[in-house]
Design a protein around this motif. Structure first.
Motif, short mmCIF file in Angstrom:
data_model
loop_
_atom_site.label_atom_id
_atom_site.label_comp_id
_atom_site.label_asym_id
_atom_site.label_seq_id
_atom_site.Cartn_x
_atom_site.Cartn_y
_atom_site.Cartn_z
N ALA A 116 0.84 -1.21 0.00
CA ALA A 116 0.00 0.00 0.00
C ALA A 116 0.87 1.25 0.00
O ALA A 116 1.87 1.34 0.71
N GLY A 117 0.50 2.19 -0.85
CA GLY A 117 1.27 3.42 -0.93
C GLY A 117 2.46 3.32 -1.86
O GLY A 117 3.29 4.21 -1.93
N ARG A 118 2.56 2.21 -2.57
CA ARG A 118 3.68 2.03 -3.51
C ARG A 118 3.20 1.83 -4.94
O ARG A 118 4.00 1.63 -5.83
N ASP A 119 1.90 1.88 -5.14
CA ASP A 119 1.34 1.60 -6.45
C ASP A 119 0.23 2.61 -6.69
O ASP A 119 -0.82 2.56 -6.04
N ALA A 120 0.49 3.54 -7.61
CA ALA A 120 -0.47 4.65 -7.79
C ALA A 120 -1.53 4.34 -8.85
O ALA A 120 -2.33 5.21 -9.16
N ARG A 121 -1.54 3.12 -9.38
CA ARG A 121 -2.60 2.81 -10.34
C ARG A 121 -3.96 2.84 -9.65
O ARG A 121 -4.04 2.72 -8.42
N ILE A 122 -5.00 2.97 -10.43
CA ILE A 122 -6.35 2.95 -9.86
C ILE A 122 -6.82 1.50 -9.71
O ILE A 122 -7.35 1.12 -8.67
N ARG A 123 -6.61 0.73 -10.76
CA ARG A 123 -7.04 -0.68 -10.73
C ARG A 123 -5.83 -1.53 -10.38
O ARG A 123 -4.91 -1.64 -11.19
N LYS A 124 -5.83 -2.10 -9.20
CA LYS A 124 -4.64 -2.86 -8.77
C LYS A 124 -5.03 -4.06 -7.92
O LYS A 124 -4.27 -4.44 -7.02
N PRO B 257 8.40 3.08 -5.58
CA PRO B 257 7.07 3.06 -6.20
C PRO B 257 7.05 2.15 -7.42
O PRO B 257 8.02 2.10 -8.19
N GLN B 258 5.97 1.40 -7.59
CA GLN B 258 5.85 0.45 -8.69
C GLN B 258 5.71 1.19 -10.02
O GLN B 258 4.97 2.16 -10.11
N ARG B 259 6.44 0.75 -11.02
CA ARG B 259 6.38 1.37 -12.36
C ARG B 259 5.61 0.48 -13.31
O ARG B 259 5.57 -0.70 -13.15
N THR C 87 2.80 9.21 -4.16
CA THR C 87 2.24 7.86 -4.32
C THR C 87 1.73 7.36 -2.98
O THR C 87 0.65 6.77 -2.89
N GLU C 88 2.50 7.61 -1.93
CA GLU C 88 2.04 7.22 -0.59
C GLU C 88 0.81 8.01 -0.19
O GLU C 88 -0.12 7.48 0.42
N GLN D 257 -1.42 9.09 -2.04
CA GLN D 257 -2.61 8.57 -2.74
C GLN D 257 -3.31 7.50 -1.91
O GLN D 257 -4.52 7.35 -1.96
N ARG D 258 -2.52 6.75 -1.14
CA ARG D 258 -3.11 5.70 -0.32
C ARG D 258 -4.15 6.30 0.65
O ARG D 258 -5.19 5.70 0.90
N GLU E 206 -7.21 7.01 -1.21
CA GLU E 206 -7.94 5.77 -1.48
C GLU E 206 -8.71 5.35 -0.23
O GLU E 206 -9.88 4.99 -0.29
N ARG F 291 -7.83 10.59 -12.50
CA ARG F 291 -7.72 9.21 -12.98
C ARG F 291 -8.83 8.33 -12.40
O ARG F 291 -9.36 7.46 -13.06
N ARG G 84 1.79 9.16 -17.31
CA ARG G 84 2.25 7.77 -17.51
C ARG G 84 1.28 6.78 -16.90
O ARG G 84 0.91 5.76 -17.51
N LEU G 85 0.82 7.09 -15.69
CA LEU G 85 -0.14 6.19 -15.01
C LEU G 85 -1.45 6.10 -15.79
O LEU G 85 -2.03 5.02 -15.92
N GLU H 69 -3.02 2.61 -17.81
CA GLU H 69 -4.34 2.01 -17.54
C GLU H 69 -5.35 2.37 -18.63
O GLU H 69 -6.53 2.04 -18.49
N ARG I 140 5.64 6.41 5.00
CA ARG I 140 6.95 5.88 5.41
C ARG I 140 8.02 6.96 5.44
O ARG I 140 8.86 6.98 6.33
#
Lengths: 178, 309
Positions: free
Chosen positions: A31-39, A176-178, B69-70, B72-73, B76, B117, B146-147, B151, B225
């Motif tokens: 969590a917090g390492r993947d900014a995609r919406i669908r994951k 972060p995941q690319r 990115t964090e 965003q959690r 969410e 998005r 890019r994101l 998708e 983190r």
């Protein structure tokens, strides 16, 4: 039923709790390492990674318990002490697990305004409390009469579950995941 | 002492050209120390810089993307997307009463573009709404684009000034941007939208409750983190504007300012983020109709004046 009789059930319950906690640790590591919406797939993969790492680490308390028993002069007495310690270890964890499950259910089921309450008052603080709950569980092994052998096994179990998230995070989600 | 956010200080962009400006680490550290924030100064002092003490732009970009990115959690977990739709659905319903053709939502300071998005991924506002994210930070805009590409989302991201786009916005939105504006800049931000052809705006920000800084600490401590993210999360809660400040600032000519879930009407545990809305006066009635029962949580400046009496 004596604590010795309940020992197998206690061991299964504690192992199951440890594995569930590991799965959640895997989720948190991702969590917090993947900014995609669908994951969803990535979340499931991270959860399974947590579960796998947790399963490996939880061998530590199992082996510790085995070693304690093998090294004991009076195995029956040590077995009884471990069983009593397991009850003391389980009580704080059971309370914590109940609180987490209630908060999680409220978060997942309630509309967003009420689910915020479950998150802000429940899931957020409960995540921070994990090390304290495990410390309380270790104290519980002593309070219930488990003595030093049970404390040793409890400490190994606590350390194992606390290590899952950082290990999964460092191994798979350091960036972060690319 | 002013509450400063590190992320505001370690990047600098020329607002006219969008060009990146060098940032000297020692100056940021000095500013944070002057503000009495030694912890933040230590975080910045550890950031890499070149031999001229200019912060490494690539490292800063990586850090900003990582922290966002964090961040965003948290969006969410707080179901920000649904919160947006809860308000934006009725706003666009009201807007459609007068506007024709393609509508355009512009997210000001979109960062990684989570809001845009999410709306694109869930087709929440209808196919007639174009979704555009705008930010002054080129690295964040690049990552957002890019994101979205990865998708296959129907939205776009622009590096630049949201009020300088070649095509006018119908509705401006933002999430977590308002507290970055201080003093007259806050009113200026709302005036720019009132002076544009936009029919409405809807800006979500942290509700300035007494619980907000404590909640932000717990939430960021348990979820973020990097120390920068933890620091800025709490600083932003401390910087959140009061209901009165927001409604006063949003009262730009030609716009009817409304606040959704002000302090007096909301449980502070449930209202972490809430929007200040501006809408052309003739659209207020259609908006209230579209919101149904939720419209009772929508108040104008007269509500606060009444509460003060």
């Amino acid at each position: 039923m004596t604590p010795q009789d309940a020992a197998p059930a206690l061991a299964v319950t504690l192992t199951a709790l440890g594995l569930v906690d590991s799965a959640f640790s895997g989720f948190r590591a991702h969590a917090g390492r993947d900014a995609r919406i669908r994951k969803h797939r990535a979340v499931v993969r991270a959860t399974l990674r947590g579960l796998a790492v947790g399963a490996g680490l939880l061998l530590a308390p199992v082996l510790t318990a085995g070693a304690v028993l093998l090294a004991a002069a009076d195995r029956d007495r040590t077995y009884a002490a471990l069983a009593e310690g397991a009850i003391g270890f389980l009580v704080p964890l059971a309370c914590y697990t109940t609180a987490v499950l209630l908060s999680l259910a409220a978060y997942l089921v309630l509309p967003f305004r009420a689910s915020t309450l479950a998150l802000v008052a429940g899931l957020g603080p409960l995540t921070l409390l994990r090390p304290l709950v495990l410390a309380a569980a270790c104290a519980g092994t002593l309070a219930s009469g488990g003595g030093a052998p049970a404390l040793l096994v409890g400490a190994a179990a606590g350390a194992a579950v606390l290590c899952v998230e950082p290990l999964v995070h460092r191994r798979w989600y350091a960036a972060p995941q690319r | 002492m002013p509450h400063l956010e590190i992320s505001d200080l370690i990047t600098a962009t020329d607002p006219r050209t969008g060009a990146r400006l060098p940032v000297r680490r020692a100056e940021v550290v000095h500013r944070l120390r002057e503000a009495g924030d030694r912890h933040a100064a230590r975080i910045v002092a550890r950031l890499p810089a070149d031999r001229h003490d200019v912060l490494d732009p690539h490292a800063v970009d990586r850090l900003m993307i990582g922290v966002h990115t964090e961040l965003q959690r948290l969006s969410e977990e707080l179901r920000l997307g649904k919160r947006l739709v809860h308000i934006l659905g009725p706003v666009f319903e009201a807007v459609r009463a007068t506007a024709t053709g393609r509508l355009r939502l512009v997210d000001v300071g979109s960062g990684l573009g989570y809001a845009v998005r999410w709306l694109a991924a869930h087709h929440s506002l209808g196919p007639d709404v174009e979704l555009v994210g705008v930010d002054l930070d080129a690295a964040l805009v690049g990552e957002a684009a890019r994101l979205a590409r990865a998708e296959g989302l129907d939205c776009r991201f622009v590096h630049g000034n949201a009020f300088d786009l070649p095509e006018a916005a119908t509705v401006y939105v933002s999430t977590g941007v308002l507290h970055h504006f201080r003093g007259p800049d806050l009113a200026g931000f709302f005036r720019a939208q009132a002076a544009s052809p936009a029919l409405a705006f809807c800006h979500f920000d942290i509700a300035a409750t007494r619980l907000a800084p404590i909640g932000a600490w717990v939430f960021h401590r348990s979820r973020m983190r990097h120390p920068l993210g933890r620091h800025d999360g709490v600083a932003s809660a401390r910087r959140a504007h009061t209901d009165e400040t927001l409604l006063q600032a949003a009262a730009a000519p030609g716009m009817r300012p409304l606040l959704y879930e002000p302090r007096g009407l909301a449980n502070p545990f449930c209202t972490t983020l809430r929007p200040v809305i501006g809408i052309r006066p003739e659209l207020e009635a259609p908006l209230r109709r579209a919101m149904g029962r939720s419209a009772r949580r929508l108040v104008g400046p007269e509500h606060l004046a009444g509460a003060a009496r």
